[in-house]
Write a protein that holds these residues in place. Sequence first.
Motif, mmCIF file in Angstrom:
data_model
loop_
_atom_site.group_PDB
_atom_site.id
_atom_site.type_symbol
_atom_site.label_atom_id
_atom_site.label_comp_id
_atom_site.label_asym_id
_atom_site.label_seq_id
_atom_site.Cartn_x
_atom_site.Cartn_y
_atom_site.Cartn_z
ATOM 1 N N GLY A 398 0.641 -1.154 0.060
ATOM 2 C CA GLY A 398 -0.078 -0.093 -0.152
ATOM 3 C C GLY A 398 0.751 1.339 -0.211
ATOM 4 O O GLY A 398 0.531 2.416 -0.541
ATOM 5 N N MET A 399 2.066 1.299 0.319
ATOM 6 C CA MET A 399 3.125 2.321 0.436
ATOM 7 C C MET A 399 3.397 2.726 -1.161
ATOM 8 O O MET A 399 3.944 3.632 -1.451
ATOM 9 N N PHE A 400 3.388 1.690 -1.897
ATOM 10 C CA PHE A 400 3.993 1.638 -3.193
ATOM 11 C C PHE A 400 3.259 2.907 -4.027
ATOM 12 O O PHE A 400 4.133 3.539 -4.645
ATOM 13 N N PRO A 401 2.150 2.764 -4.105
ATOM 14 C CA PRO A 401 1.811 4.104 -5.167
ATOM 15 C C PRO A 401 1.939 5.493 -4.546
ATOM 16 O O PRO A 401 1.409 6.339 -5.208
ATOM 17 N N ALA A 402 1.883 5.764 -3.152
ATOM 18 C CA ALA A 402 2.152 6.786 -2.584
ATOM 19 C C ALA A 402 3.396 7.529 -3.142
ATOM 20 O O ALA A 402 4.487 7.135 -3.384
ATOM 21 N N SER A 403 3.232 8.988 -3.036
ATOM 22 C CA SER A 403 4.315 10.117 -3.658
ATOM 23 C C SER A 403 5.603 9.728 -2.691
ATOM 24 O O SER A 403 6.637 10.090 -2.879
ATOM 25 N N SER A 404 5.211 9.721 -1.147
ATOM 26 C CA SER A 404 6.228 9.603 -0.276
ATOM 27 C C SER A 404 5.852 8.884 0.868
ATOM 28 O O SER A 404 4.573 8.303 1.003
ATOM 29 N N PHE A 405 6.609 8.639 2.043
ATOM 30 C CA PHE A 405 6.330 7.949 3.189
ATOM 31 C C PHE A 405 5.141 8.650 3.844
ATOM 32 O O PHE A 405 4.158 7.975 4.180
ATOM 33 N N MET A 406 5.100 10.169 3.984
ATOM 34 C CA MET A 406 4.385 10.523 4.833
ATOM 35 C C MET A 406 3.124 10.768 4.359
ATOM 36 O O MET A 406 1.795 10.477 4.824
ATOM 37 N N SER A 407 2.699 10.768 3.011
ATOM 38 C CA SER A 407 1.573 10.613 2.342
ATOM 39 C C SER A 407 1.182 9.097 2.287
ATOM 40 O O SER A 407 -0.038 8.929 2.218
ATOM 41 N N GLY A 408 1.986 8.167 2.177
ATOM 42 C CA GLY A 408 1.448 7.032 2.467
ATOM 43 C C GLY A 408 0.746 6.638 3.932
ATOM 44 O O GLY A 408 0.040 5.893 4.014
ATOM 45 N N LEU A 409 1.449 7.272 4.745
ATOM 46 C CA LEU A 409 0.882 7.243 6.148
ATOM 47 C C LEU A 409 -0.627 7.849 6.193
ATOM 48 O O LEU A 409 -1.403 7.288 6.865
ATOM 49 N N GLU A 410 -0.619 8.990 5.543
ATOM 50 C CA GLU A 410 -2.060 9.701 5.181
ATOM 51 C C GLU A 410 -2.984 8.621 4.524
ATOM 52 O O GLU A 410 -4.424 8.534 5.146
ATOM 53 N N VAL A 411 -2.705 7.653 3.746
ATOM 54 C CA VAL A 411 -3.493 6.904 3.145
ATOM 55 C C VAL A 411 -3.827 5.725 4.301
ATOM 56 O O VAL A 411 -4.949 5.683 4.322
ATOM 57 N N TYR A 412 -3.044 5.442 5.043
ATOM 58 C CA TYR A 412 -3.357 4.211 6.075
ATOM 59 C C TYR A 412 -4.236 4.987 7.087
ATOM 60 O O TYR A 412 -4.964 4.198 7.412
ATOM 61 N N LYS A 413 -3.987 6.411 7.475
ATOM 62 C CA LYS A 413 -4.748 6.794 8.380
ATOM 63 C C LYS A 413 -6.238 6.950 8.003
ATOM 64 O O LYS A 413 -7.137 6.930 8.620
ATOM 65 N N ALA A 414 -6.271 7.306 6.690
ATOM 66 C CA ALA A 414 -7.913 7.570 6.159
ATOM 67 C C ALA A 414 -8.390 6.043 6.050
ATOM 68 O O ALA A 414 -9.631 5.971 6.287
ATOM 69 N N GLY A 415 -7.739 5.038 5.823
ATOM 70 C CA GLY A 415 -8.285 3.806 5.812
ATOM 71 C C GLY A 415 -8.829 3.357 7.312
ATOM 72 O O GLY A 415 -9.566 2.538 7.330
ATOM 73 N N PHE A 416 -8.236 3.854 8.302
ATOM 74 C CA PHE A 416 -8.577 3.357 9.348
ATOM 75 C C PHE A 416 -9.601 4.276 10.133
ATOM 76 O O PHE A 416 -10.197 4.320 11.027
ATOM 77 N N SER A 417 -9.952 5.571 9.422
ATOM 78 C CA SER A 417 -10.878 6.610 9.805
ATOM 79 C C SER A 417 -12.124 6.303 9.890
ATOM 80 O O SER A 417 -13.221 7.034 10.772
ATOM 81 N N VAL A 418 -12.816 5.413 9.220
ATOM 82 C CA VAL A 418 -14.078 5.212 9.081
ATOM 83 C C VAL A 418 -14.280 3.638 8.434
ATOM 84 O O VAL A 418 -13.787 3.141 7.976
ATOM 85 N N PHE A 419 -15.667 3.104 8.809
ATOM 86 C CA PHE A 419 -15.805 1.839 8.498
ATOM 87 C C PHE A 419 -17.172 2.008 7.648
ATOM 88 O O PHE A 419 -18.356 2.425 8.118
ATOM 89 N N ASN A 420 -17.218 1.867 6.143
ATOM 90 C CA ASN A 420 -18.147 2.117 5.384
ATOM 91 C C ASN A 420 -18.532 1.168 4.467
ATOM 92 O O ASN A 420 -18.315 1.237 3.171
ATOM 93 N N PRO A 421 -19.200 0.065 4.701
ATOM 94 C CA PRO A 421 -19.168 -1.033 3.957
ATOM 95 C C PRO A 421 -20.226 -0.859 2.938
ATOM 96 O O PRO A 421 -20.590 -1.759 1.729
ATOM 97 N N TRP A 422 -21.129 0.282 3.335
ATOM 98 C CA TRP A 422 -22.423 0.518 1.922
ATOM 99 C C TRP A 422 -22.007 0.864 0.737
ATOM 100 O O TRP A 422 -22.707 0.847 -0.326
#
Length: 506
Positions: A398-422
């Motif tokens: 999941g870090m691979f497509p990110a432009s940098s390590f910090m932007s990769g962390l933002e992606v993971y943070k967004a992944g854990f921010s909400v549960f939206n199965p709908w």
Amino acid sequence: MDILSFEFFVFTFIAVLIYWICPKKYRWTALLVSNLVFVWYANSFSRRACAVMVFLILAAYIAGLLFERFAQNMRMKKLILACALLSEAGLLIILKDMDFLRRYLPFGIADFKFVYLIAPLGVSYFTLSLIGYILDTYWGSAIERNPLKFFLFGSYFPLLTSGPIVKYSDTGKELVKSHDFSYERMCFGVQRILWGIFKKIVLSERLAVIVNTVYGNPAAYPGLYVWTAMVLFVLQLYTDFSGCLDIIYGVSELFGIALPENFDLPFASGSLSEFWRKWHITLGLWLKNYILYPVLKSKPLIWLGGKSKKWFGKKYGKKIPTWCGLFVSWFLIGFWHGGSWNYIIGVGLWMWFVIVLGDASEGVLKRAAVFLQCRTDCFSWNLFRSVRTFLLFAFGLGMFPASSFMSGLEVYKAGFSVFNPWIFFNESFLGMGLTVIDYSVLRISVLTVVIAGIIKLVKKVPVREWISEQNVYFRWSVWIGLFLIVLIYGKYGPGYDAAEFIYRGF
């Protein structure tokens, strides 16, 4: 010259035609001339890029000759080895990872004129092959004395886009053999090219639209959007990279030349270590032969092995030096993909951590399986292990497509921010640039790739060989159908960039 361009296929057609028209003993010369034309054209007529390529090939060639000249003088051989490796690896790092060097070196590297050299196409791949040749000849393997034949090995044009990484003892000899024309092999070559084009422009490019949309704005696509994008990126990367290689293998097969395979059903793996033995196989073998084994044989690791047995017992004492050697290898895997911490951690150190953790806890996991009365010799257990391995791989990648390590962390943070199965039950994914038809094509294409993998897994032969054993009507239906799918659904829509392969950048 991109391998999906009209110019590339015209060039390949002419090169193959000339190759087979020439007498057997001159065919390797015709292939060499084709390489020279391709290198000059593919590097946009850049004299600097071509000069860098010639220098790297010449350095490896001369090193081999010098090893033979000073065969009895180990001190001189070691000096030659150090100079050759410094030239090859040092120049590769400078050409690929300049931004990383600027951040961490204590002096202004931009002041040196050599940093303005231009990286030739495929520098990451042919340089590793050249380093392998240098080390092999240092250890006593056969040396190529003909400079033109060696240049053919270093510049073989199908390899310059995305590898694979080859050994001279295998591919170098294959390139100069007097191959006999085979109609069946030509058909297989064309079929594999078609299969690669299908995976790239029908499947991978559509997956890229979803992945790029989520990674471009993870705050707007949180929760399960992110985890879906990570899973789809694995499929995108696989179909992109393996599709590119299918084209490369097919083109090489048109010349009657076999290349080492880079994938062997990695998604059927039961562990991450097994997965990486079947994914980018030639890079893994290169690191094992030229990094891991020499590191394990080094004096510090031998000393550490002796001490570890005293400190931690025989069982773990034997493993600790191997884990240290693997750390070096996995760090280099991440660094090779790009001088950025998102590659070093996501592609490298995360994989190392999971592999070492699994190795260290192997006994505990076996006892847990016995305690829970889990059968380990059935389909459901193997399926569980394969799914687990896939998800662990996808999480790190999941870090691979990110432009940098910090932007990769933002992606993971967004992944854990909400549960939206709908989002899977409404039309949320239709706002990402793909139509209902695109999603139908995606489902059918993924199913096609899965069926091809199952056939190979069950029949133990590539799917095209299995197809060749079927009735003529079935064979022609399959290949004509695949051609029509490429022709109709391989068009480039909004957001598509089918002219670029992901691994071309490495």
